[in-house]
Write an enzyme that holds these catalytic residues in place. Structure first.
Site, PDB file in Angstrom:
ATOM      1  N   ARG A 166       0.854  -1.190   0.000  1.00 25.00           N
ATOM      2  CA  ARG A 166       0.000   0.000   0.000  1.00 25.00           C
ATOM      3  C   ARG A 166       0.886   1.234   0.000  1.00 25.00           C
ATOM      4  NH1 ARG A 166      -2.488   0.239   5.032  1.00 25.00           N
ATOM      5  NH2 ARG A 166      -1.161   2.000   5.563  1.00 25.00           N
TER       6      ARG A 166
ATOM      7  N   GLU B 139       4.668   7.217   2.333  1.00 28.86           N
ATOM      8  CA  GLU B 139       5.478   6.021   2.543  1.00 28.86           C
ATOM      9  C   GLU B 139       4.923   4.885   1.697  1.00 28.86           C
ATOM     10  OE1 GLU B 139       5.274   4.856   6.617  1.00 28.86           O
ATOM     11  OE2 GLU B 139       3.095   4.730   6.655  1.00 28.86           O
TER      12      GLU B 139
ATOM     13  N   ASN C 101       4.205   0.881   2.134  1.00 31.87           N
ATOM     14  CA  ASN C 101       4.102  -0.213   3.104  1.00 31.87           C
ATOM     15  C   ASN C 101       4.177  -1.550   2.384  1.00 31.87           C
ATOM     16  OD1 ASN C 101       3.074   1.387   5.683  1.00 31.87           O
ATOM     17  ND2 ASN C 101       1.900   2.127   3.927  1.00 31.87           N
TER      18      ASN C 101
ATOM     19  N   SER D 202      -2.689  -2.944   6.191  1.00 31.60           N
ATOM     20  CA  SER D 202      -3.970  -3.348   6.782  1.00 31.60           C
ATOM     21  C   SER D 202      -5.138  -2.491   6.313  1.00 31.60           C
ATOM     22  CB  SER D 202      -3.877  -3.284   8.309  1.00 31.60           C
ATOM     23  OG  SER D 202      -3.553  -1.972   8.719  1.00 31.60           O
TER      24      SER D 202
ATOM     25  N   LYS E 190      12.086   3.210   5.458  1.00 35.64           N
ATOM     26  CA  LYS E 190      12.145   4.643   5.177  1.00 35.64           C
ATOM     27  C   LYS E 190      13.470   5.033   4.514  1.00 35.64           C
ATOM     28  CE  LYS E 190       8.188   5.211   7.339  1.00 35.64           C
ATOM     29  NZ  LYS E 190       8.018   3.814   7.785  1.00 35.64           N
TER      30      LYS E 190
ATOM     31  N   LYS F 125      11.601  10.808  10.766  1.00 31.79           N
ATOM     32  CA  LYS F 125      10.949   9.499  10.714  1.00 31.79           C
ATOM     33  C   LYS F 125      11.966   8.377  10.909  1.00 31.79           C
ATOM     34  CE  LYS F 125       7.532   9.218   7.703  1.00 31.79           C
ATOM     35  NZ  LYS F 125       6.760   9.207   6.435  1.00 31.79           N
TER      36      LYS F 125
ATOM     37  N   GLU G  86       7.087   0.877  11.166  1.00 37.02           N
ATOM     38  CA  GLU G  86       5.742   0.905  10.611  1.00 37.02           C
ATOM     39  C   GLU G  86       4.759   1.279  11.710  1.00 37.02           C
ATOM     40  OE1 GLU G  86       5.136   0.624   7.483  1.00 37.02           O
ATOM     41  OE2 GLU G  86       7.165   0.048   6.911  1.00 37.02           O
ATOM     42  N   GLY G  87       3.611   1.864  11.313  1.00 38.50           N
ATOM     43  CA  GLY G  87       2.599   2.244  12.292  1.00 38.50           C
ATOM     44  C   GLY G  87       2.832   3.653  12.798  1.00 38.50           C
TER      45      GLY G  87
ATOM     46  N   ARG H 293      -7.724   7.635   5.186  1.00 41.95           N
ATOM     47  CA  ARG H 293      -7.726   7.865   6.632  1.00 41.95           C
ATOM     48  C   ARG H 293      -7.785   9.360   6.899  1.00 41.95           C
ATOM     49  NH1 ARG H 293      -2.428   4.481   7.618  1.00 41.95           N
ATOM     50  NH2 ARG H 293      -2.160   5.338   5.532  1.00 41.95           N
TER      51      ARG H 293
END
Length: 675
Positions: free
Chosen positions: A274, A295, A297, A302, A491, A556, A560-561, A651
């Site tokens: 994603r 970014e 993923n 998810s 990253k 950063k 992840e998250g 989101r």
């Protein structure tokens, strides 16, 4: 649908409290809506409507009759509208059936019926002008747009919209799991969501879709270039970040050297990725918003399942309540577009919320890898399974189960769920063939929804979870992701790709691939190294971030998250703690090696009402991040057998919140309303 019945009353009387499954109903003393004013110190007396003040007291001399649930009524309404469509209304009448009618009771009943009509809701919320209060962060939106938004926010039928949203969520599984640690039991609540979709330019959405396949191919080619991965992630990154160092160590042991693992090398690669984007426009820039990548993923991407049903919810609400919310959507449309970028002249001609194919295309990609395993190794499909590697105590189970159920319903492929801790003792790998089995089934595909953070390996870097990860990788099953794909999503790799000529390294037929290269490069934001390879351009960005321009950057790490980034003063302090300046030259400390510095993006701010745990959390200026899923299946020799765009996720969070991430509690699920 008529619901007659009684309501909770004063202390000492028998309670008729709604069942817990009716998530939008509230207890006796709980406000029917939470405060919608972002300022916690503001007077919220007009923002709460007490259930006790809105309903008559019941007669305590007789038992209440058992009545159908309002959830059931709203579910049937939703079914009627989405199937035919047919409009219907829930008339909620709270009257005492055991007392004689009188003018007062009739007046009350009439008032309550009016309050539950669509126009009644508008009147009920007409006084909630604090909905239009702005958050602390603003953009150069026109004052007329903000004024128009403020005036219509107070007329949205929030009570009715929220009730329908919660009912739809319950009926369609837009939920997350919660656990009671004391009783070891679990229950489900509505997932965090934006009540209405967010305006999004169709041109930018279409571009994000077209980028899915090129980024899929880029990830695969990076994963097959061990020298690039070791040069990029070795040295300063690995020295500062033991987690990335461990991943790189396993990658080198299994895929490089004099004796790479033959079974791992013979496995297909499955990618379910994603790429996340924000619209961006610098302050004072009159040009249209541009699509910029936040970014990429490559592991545990998810919310595909929940995103599909959120899109369905928003299509239902925008069609069912078009007359009530059309003006609200139109104001947001004007904020994110202008005459040169908008594909429509009005809301009525806008494409609206698009269909989301994620629950079809992601399982379809898994089936491609599953069928190839069966054909290549001659194993009957009824003896095979797909292994979902999940976290202990996972709460995003509904999203994962939707993929599991899709695999079975559409393809009759069974799924087995295990954590890395359990796999340490329950996994079997045949040393002579590389075949892997668990619970009596041979594993054709390994799908990681865990393993992306150090907390997924509680036994330490030499513990049982890392041993399980290594054994999974050494099998002949297709991995999603393989270690190479996992490392390609860090990253630091993202920052390195932004350097001149690096993307071109992986597309040697530059003339043939030039359009894809240009499209990917146009989506890159400013990215700067903080390691040994930092250039003069990188050091200039560091100096700016330490000397008054910290608001233009984000720091950063390789994680992840949400919840790991540094912003503003915290960013500047972190840099200052780990740098020295001698004779005007900046020297970076070793601890900064695990970080990258990224240009901060400034997306459009539009009004939103956000729900958490089924209740209105508040309203205010919001920003959104679009994610586009891509799926790819590649042979051991690098031949692409499947590569496509596979759905979207939007989101949304309040604009005064820096961090993102739904699972980490910062953002909510939403949908794009294309314009």
């Amino acid at each position: 649908f008529v619901r007659t019945g009684t309501t909770p009353s004063s202390k000492g009387r028998r309670s008729n409290k709604p069942k817990a499954s009716n998530m939008f109903q509230f207890s006796q003393n709980q406000p029917r809506t939470q405060s919608l004013n972002p300022n916690p110190n503001a007077n919220t007396s007009t923002n709460s409507i007490s259930r006790c003040n809105r309903y008559p007291r019941r007669d305590t001399t007789r038992s209440p009759k058992r009545v159908p649930s309002l959830t059931t009524a709203l579910f049937l309404q939703t079914l009627l509208f989405t199937s035919f469509p047919i409009c219907s209304f829930s008339l909620v009448v709270h009257a005492n059936p055991h007392t004689n009618s009188n003018s007062n009771a009739a007046a009350k009943a009439k008032a309550h019926a009016s309050a539950y009509s669509p126009r009644g809701f508008v009147r009920s919320f007409a006084s909630l002008t604090s909905l239009a209060a702005s958050t602390s962060t603003t953009t150069k939106s026109s004052s007329s747009s903000k004024s128009a938004t403020a005036s219509i926010m107070s007329t949205l039928p929030l009570d009715e919209l929220s009730a329908h949203a919660n009912s739809y969520s319950s009926a369609n599984g837009i939920q997350v799991e919660r656990r009671n640690e004391e009783t070891s039991s679990s229950y489900f609540v509505a997932a965090p969501m934006s009540l209405l979709p967010n305006a999004y330019p169709k041109q930018a959405f279409d571009k994000a879709q077209t980028l899915a396949a090129p980024f899929n191919q880029l990830v695969d080619r990076i994963s097959r270039d061990p020298q690039f991965l070791m040069d990029t992630l070795g040295g300063g990154v690995s020295d500062a970040d033991p987690y990335t160092a461990k991943l790189l160590q396993l990658y080198k042991e299994i895929y490089t050297g004099d004796s790479p693992n033959a079974f791992a090398a013979s496995a297909d690669r499955l990618g379910i990725q994603r790429s996340d984007y924000m619209l961006n426009k610098s302050h004072g820039d009159e040009n249209p918003y541009e699509l910029k990548q936040v970014e990429l993923n490559t592991i545990a991407a998810s919310f595909a399942g929940l995103a599909v049903n959120i899109a369905g919810l928003h299509r239902y609400l925008t069609q069912r309540f078009e007359g009530d919310i059309g003006e609200f959507l139109d104001v947001n449309r004007k904020i994110v577009t202008d005459a040169s970028t908008s594909t429509t002249s009005s809301l009525s001609s806008a494409p609206g919320v698009p269909e989301n194919p994620a629950l079809t295309r992601i399982p379809a990609a898994m089936k491609v890898a599953f069928d190839r395993y069966s054909d290549r190794f001659g194993t009957s499909s009824d003896k095979l399974c797909i292994l979902f590697v999940v976290q202990e105590g996972e709460t995003n189970t509904v999203d994962q189960r939707m993929l599991e159920f899709g695999l079975w319903n559409d393809h009759k492929i069974p799924v087995i769920r295990k954590s890395l801790t359990r796999l340490a003792t329950e996994l079997n790998v045949d040393d002579s063939t590389g075949a892997m089995s668990v619970d009596g089934k041979e594993v054709a595909v390994v799908y990681f929804r865990a393993g992306y953070a150090p907390t997924d390996y509680p036994d330490g870097y030499d513990g049982i979870e890392w041993d399980a990860r290594s054994r999974l990788e050494k099998s002949r099953a297709a991995k999603c992701p393989s270690l190479g794909y996992h490392l390609a999503g860090t990253k630091k790799v993202q920052q390195e790709l932004a350097r001149p000529g690096v993307v071109e390294r992986f597309f040697p037929n530059s003339a043939e691939d030039q359009a894809d290269i240009d499209n990917m490069r146009s989506a890159f934001a400013g990215l700067y190294s903080l390691g040994e390879d930092a250039t003069s351009e990188d050091l200039v960005a560091v100096q700016e971030a330490m000397n008054g321009k910290e608001g233009q950057y984000v720091l950063k790490p390789q994680r992840e998250g949400g919840g790991y980034n540094f912003y503003g003063k915290n960013l500047a302090d972190k840099l200052k703690e780990n740098t020295t300046v001698k004779d005007g030259k900046v020297e970076l400390g070793a601890k900064l090696g695990e970080y990258i510095l990224m240009q901060r993006l400034f997306p459009p701010q539009q009004r939103a009402v956000l729900l958490r745990n089924g209740k209105v959390e508040g309203s205010g200026d919001s920003v959104s991040e679009l994610g586009c899923y891509g799926t790819v299946v590649v042979t051991p020799d690098g031949d692409v057998v499947h590569n496509e765009y596979a759905g979207f996720l939007l989101r949304t969070k309040f604009s005064n919140i820096d961090e993102g991430g739904v699972a980490s509690g910062f953002a909510t699920l939403s949908s794009p309303h294309l314009c």
